[in-house]
Design a protein around this motif. Structure first.
Motif, mmCIF file in Angstrom:
data_model
loop_
_atom_site.group_PDB
_atom_site.id
_atom_site.type_symbol
_atom_site.label_atom_id
_atom_site.label_comp_id
_atom_site.label_asym_id
_atom_site.label_seq_id
_atom_site.Cartn_x
_atom_site.Cartn_y
_atom_site.Cartn_z
ATOM 1 N N THR A 116 0.824 -1.214 -0.158
ATOM 2 C CA THR A 116 -0.161 0.290 0.507
ATOM 3 C C THR A 116 0.825 1.090 0.426
ATOM 4 O O THR A 116 0.327 2.557 0.398
ATOM 5 N N ASP A 117 1.787 1.146 -0.064
ATOM 6 C CA ASP A 117 3.275 2.454 -0.110
ATOM 7 C C ASP A 117 3.468 2.908 -1.328
ATOM 8 O O ASP A 117 4.244 3.466 -1.196
ATOM 9 N N THR A 154 2.673 3.714 -4.688
ATOM 10 C CA THR A 154 1.705 4.459 -6.232
ATOM 11 C C THR A 154 2.304 4.247 -7.400
ATOM 12 O O THR A 154 3.071 3.709 -8.105
#
Length: 285
Positions: free
Chosen positions: A95-96, A98
């Motif tokens: 989730t870190d 992008t």
């Protein structure tokens, strides 16, 4: 006096990597000059087949006795979240990271034999688009003390490319087949077809079906259909065999030659606790 840059090829860098068990210190003295610490990709490119996990290693060939943070960006025409997904070691989505990029952390460990490194794990989904490319570029690196760390090596090893191979359908119809191996030699015919919907085996979709691997001699006395998919590069991903009532498992690898329309398969079967049996088959249209 003009300061000369060091000139070292990939083999020299590989030699440094192999010597990971030695006591490597930084800076390294080479040709009478001191080498500044730098980070790099271990390899420049790879091919990402559907369902594959690709370990992209960022390495520090010169040992710096502190942690280093590396910033990287994504480019190319591969679509984040569709053609590639960045995951953790347990396959969960990171989730870190992008669509713009993310951060790698190279930790210093005095007791570690390997050169300091971090790994970006790139998963290629089964429905990834054939022919797209993911470009990863190291844009900056900084040591824990605030010291700048060079990116790449004399403008090399700073970028990495992952070339996506999506699934393509091979010609359907009857193929002449020949088999060799533990079950004897045999010839016959097999049929490749494309079902209206993918065949799902153990949660994995496969695009095409081969009528059987038996040839004219038979294997278990029953025809066993096999589901498989082929990438644009000719790599075959085959489903494990599903023969109801038989304690049989299979490991199948293979290739498809688009020039000769030939499907080549290597099969290892394990049945009823016995050792694996193996044979190979070629089918040409």
């Amino acid at each position: 006096m003009m300061k000369m840059k060091r000139v070292v090829g990939p083999l020299a860098i590989a030699a440094v990597a192999v010597a990971g068990c030695e006591d490597i210190t930084n800076p390294v003295e080479e040709f009478g000059s001191l080498v500044d610490p730098f980070v790099q990709f271990v390899q420049p490119s790879t091919i990402g087949t559907p369902g594959s996990y690709n370990r992209v290693i960022i390495q520090m060939p010169t040992r710096l006795e502190e942690d280093v943070t590396v910033q990287y960006t994504f480019g190319g025409d591969a679509v984040f979240g569709t053609d590639y997904v960045i995951v953790n070691a347990d396959s969960t989505v990171r989730t870190d990271v992008t669509a713009a990029g993310g951060t790698a952390s190279i930790r210093y460990d005095a007791g570690e034999d390997l050169l300091p490194r971090d790994t970006i794990i790139v998963f290629v989904p089964f429905d990834a688009t054939d022919g797209r490319t993911l470009e990863i570029e190291i844009v900056s690196a900084e040591a824990e003390s605030g010291r700048n760390v060079e990116t790449g090596y004399i403008d090399d090893y700073r970028s990495f490319s992952l070339n996506v191979e999506g699934f393509v359908n091979v010609p359907v119809g009857v193929y002449a087949s020949a088999r060799t191996g533990d079950f004897g030699n045999g010839t016959g015919t097999v049929t490749i077809s494309t079902p209206a919907q993918p065949i799902v085996v153990d949660g994995v979709p496969y695009n095409q079906r081969l009528s059987d691997y038996q040839g004219d001699a038979g294997v278990f006395g029953i025809p066993v259909p096999w589901a498989f998919s082929v990438t644009s590069g000719g790599t075959v991903l085959a489903a494990p065999m599903d023969a109801a009532g038989y304690e049989v498992t299979s490991d199948v690898t293979g290739t498809f030659d688009f020039d000769s329309s030939t499907l080549a398969l290597d099969i290892v079967l394990t049945c009823c606790g016995a050792a694996g049996f193996g044979w190979s088959m070629e089918a040409t249209q």
